[in-house]
Design a protein around this motif. Structure first.
Motif, PDB file in Angstrom:
ATOM      1  N   LYS A 124      33.638  43.066  42.380  1.00 56.91           N
ATOM      2  CA  LYS A 124      34.864  42.764  43.107  1.00 56.91           C
ATOM      3  C   LYS A 124      35.788  44.035  43.054  1.00 56.91           C
ATOM      4  O   LYS A 124      36.347  44.462  44.083  1.00 56.91           O
ATOM      5  CB  LYS A 124      35.601  41.696  42.396  1.00 56.91           C
TER       6      LYS A 124
ATOM      7  N   THR B  43      32.113  43.468  47.308  1.00 57.65           N
ATOM      8  CA  THR B  43      32.243  42.042  47.639  1.00 57.65           C
ATOM      9  C   THR B  43      33.148  41.478  48.844  1.00 57.65           C
ATOM     10  O   THR B  43      33.971  42.040  49.158  1.00 57.65           O
ATOM     11  CB  THR B  43      32.453  40.900  46.403  1.00 57.65           C
ATOM     12  N   GLN B  44      32.906  40.523  49.371  1.00 57.02           N
ATOM     13  CA  GLN B  44      34.058  39.776  50.416  1.00 57.02           C
ATOM     14  C   GLN B  44      34.154  38.408  49.747  1.00 57.02           C
ATOM     15  O   GLN B  44      33.383  37.555  49.458  1.00 57.02           O
ATOM     16  CB  GLN B  44      33.476  39.945  51.855  1.00 57.02           C
ATOM     17  N   PRO B  45      35.511  37.831  50.153  1.00 58.53           N
ATOM     18  CA  PRO B  45      35.548  36.362  49.452  1.00 58.53           C
ATOM     19  C   PRO B  45      34.955  35.402  50.485  1.00 58.53           C
ATOM     20  O   PRO B  45      34.822  35.647  51.730  1.00 58.53           O
ATOM     21  CB  PRO B  45      37.157  36.381  49.948  1.00 58.53           C
TER      22      PRO B  45
ATOM     23  N   VAL C 240      35.746  31.321  51.067  1.00 56.04           N
ATOM     24  CA  VAL C 240      37.019  30.628  50.891  1.00 56.04           C
ATOM     25  C   VAL C 240      36.907  29.453  51.432  1.00 56.04           C
ATOM     26  O   VAL C 240      36.380  29.506  52.870  1.00 56.04           O
ATOM     27  CB  VAL C 240      38.386  31.339  51.020  1.00 56.04           C
TER      28      VAL C 240
ATOM     29  N   ARG D 167      34.753  30.404  38.950  1.00 57.11           N
ATOM     30  CA  ARG D 167      34.736  30.969  40.195  1.00 57.11           C
ATOM     31  C   ARG D 167      36.051  32.047  40.350  1.00 57.11           C
ATOM     32  O   ARG D 167      37.084  31.677  39.685  1.00 57.11           O
ATOM     33  CB  ARG D 167      34.689  30.076  41.317  1.00 57.11           C
ATOM     34  N   ASP D 168      35.866  32.921  40.861  1.00 53.94           N
ATOM     35  CA  ASP D 168      36.968  33.773  41.068  1.00 53.94           C
ATOM     36  C   ASP D 168      37.884  33.203  42.035  1.00 53.94           C
ATOM     37  O   ASP D 168      37.767  32.621  42.959  1.00 53.94           O
ATOM     38  CB  ASP D 168      36.339  35.143  41.803  1.00 53.94           C
TER      39      ASP D 168
ATOM     40  N   GLU E 250      40.142  34.140  43.913  1.00 52.91           N
ATOM     41  CA  GLU E 250      40.165  34.681  45.459  1.00 52.91           C
ATOM     42  C   GLU E 250      38.796  34.476  46.158  1.00 52.91           C
ATOM     43  O   GLU E 250      38.622  34.924  47.281  1.00 52.91           O
ATOM     44  CB  GLU E 250      40.359  36.101  45.458  1.00 52.91           C
ATOM     45  N   GLY E 251      37.838  33.855  45.464  1.00 48.01           N
ATOM     46  CA  GLY E 251      36.602  33.588  46.074  1.00 48.01           C
ATOM     47  C   GLY E 251      35.465  34.624  46.315  1.00 48.01           C
ATOM     48  O   GLY E 251      34.512  34.569  47.009  1.00 48.01           O
ATOM     49  N   ASN E 252      35.495  35.713  45.214  1.00 52.07           N
ATOM     50  CA  ASN E 252      34.794  36.983  45.551  1.00 52.07           C
ATOM     51  C   ASN E 252      33.675  36.776  44.649  1.00 52.07           C
ATOM     52  O   ASN E 252      32.707  37.545  44.745  1.00 52.07           O
ATOM     53  CB  ASN E 252      35.686  38.215  45.101  1.00 52.07           C
ATOM     54  N   TRP E 253      33.660  35.690  43.541  1.00 49.67           N
ATOM     55  CA  TRP E 253      32.493  35.723  43.063  1.00 49.67           C
ATOM     56  C   TRP E 253      32.261  34.162  42.340  1.00 49.67           C
ATOM     57  O   TRP E 253      33.292  33.404  42.122  1.00 49.67           O
ATOM     58  CB  TRP E 253      32.216  36.601  41.625  1.00 49.67           C
TER      59      TRP E 253
ATOM     60  N   ALA F 296      27.740  36.648  44.622  1.00 48.93           N
ATOM     61  CA  ALA F 296      28.953  37.133  45.213  1.00 48.93           C
ATOM     62  C   ALA F 296      28.356  37.643  46.721  1.00 48.93           C
ATOM     63  O   ALA F 296      27.219  37.885  46.765  1.00 48.93           O
ATOM     64  CB  ALA F 296      29.593  38.344  44.789  1.00 48.93           C
TER      65      ALA F 296
END
Length: 348
Positions: free
Chosen positions: A93, A98-100, A102, A116-117, A119-122, A264
């Protein structure tokens, strides 16, 4: 850097140099960069392809995955990244590879927020406890805490792998999160002085050392016990597993530190739609069951059961501290390992 092919279709460097104007791969495929051993994920890939008809191409790297993604940049064929712990997920991240993801209802329903991250990155897929392996013959107690590992009563009786290994960095990071940097330094110094030898080998080697009488307790991941118990190719590992019992530290208070295997979405995924289908599959009950049976880890999906072998270790009470909060301390943890000279072993 050596890429490993074990019965899986692996794409080579030539494909990475394909024209940016053309798709990196044909429709109906996804490209996976993985830190996880190919043998461990093959059943998941086979099930996904059977369910969807989407082919999977896997590049296994034991190191340098993030650096490779950075070098490939916008032309990278990678769609999904699979990793083996929170440090590597966070590294990916922070490196911007990576990209989110969401608002995916399937993934967010099946994977609890703690794994989980934000921000949705992993996303975590399975957990494993950083447990204590204890000699069945020489250790009578069945309860222990991480803090107790610094007690002088264990002097000369503890074995571990390299203090800078990501599994140990994760544990030390969690200690910082709970106790602060100063107290963790004292604890790590005490643990160092209780070592039977310089840190060496992998987690299975610590069980081997207990079997050989070199130490009485060791730090190790819970899933290695299952892998040793079922290792028909190297049956001596069954003896190592038979010599130890699994103690889950801090069961009576905050719980045992857990780490994750995770996934991710790659920043420049050329097959994004298929990649999201694969990520949803990995979060599903079907994949969680395969993972649990194959690698002896705990599914993150609420209500999903671990394998019978994992249940035989006893009940785990996971530390509820969010992994993202733990991962934020990994740089401090690494610095403490060097500061106390952990890898030098005990003072003679």
């Amino acid at each position: 850097m050596r890429d490993t092919l074990r019965g899986l279709k692996v794409f080579g460097l030539a494909a990475l140099l394909a024209s940016a104007a053309a798709p990196a791969f044909a429709d109906g495929e996804i490209n996976i960069y993985s830190y996880r051993q190919p043998d461990l994920i093959k059943p998941l890939l086979d099930a996904f392809t059977k369910d969807t008809g989407i082919k999977t191409n896997v590049l296994f790297l034991d190191k340098g995955l993030v650096e490779r993604l950075q070098a490939e940049g916008a032309n990278s064929p990678a769609d999904v990244i699979l990793t083996v712990d929170i440090s590597r997920l966070t590294e990916a991240k922070e490196a911007g590879v990576t990209q989110p993801v969401v608002g995916d209802a399937v993934i967010e329903k099946d994977i609890p927020a703690a794994y989980r991250d934000p921000e949705g990155n992993w996303f975590g897929l399975t957990t494993r406890g950083r447990v204590v392996y204890a000699s069945k013959d020489r250790v009578a107690q069945n309860d222990i805490t991480y803090e107790e590992l610094a007690d002088p009563k264990w002097k000369g009786k503890i074995c571990t792998r390299d203090g800078q290994h990501s599994y140990n960095i994760g544990l030390i990071s969690s200690m910082i999160a709970h106790h602060g940097e100063a107290e963790t330094e004292k604890w790590l110094t005490g643990l160092k002085e209780n070592l039977a030898r310089k840190p060496d080998g992998g987690d299975r080697d610590q069980a081997k050392a207990i079997f050989a009488g070199e130490c009485d307790i060791a730090l190790g991941n819970s899933y290695y016990v299952g892998l040793m118990m079922t290792n028909d190719k190297e049956p001596e590992q069954k003896d190592w597993a038979g010599a130890i019992k699994v103690l889950f530290p801090n069961t009576k208070d905050r719980g045992t530190h857990v780490n994750v295997s995770g996934m991710a979405l790659a920043k420049n995924a050329p097959n994004k739609e298929n990649a999201l289908k694969f990520m949803e599959f990995l979060a599903s009950g079907e994949a969680q069951k395969i993972y649990a049976e194959q690698v002896f880890e705990y599914p993150v999906m609420p209500g999903a059961e671990p394998s019978a072998i994992v249940k035989s270790f006893g009940e785990i009470k996971p530390d509820s501290l969010p992994l993202a909060e733990i991962a934020a301390n990994r740089k401090k943890a690494s610095e403490l390992v060097d500061k106390v000279g952990y890898n030098d072993g005990p003072t003679q």
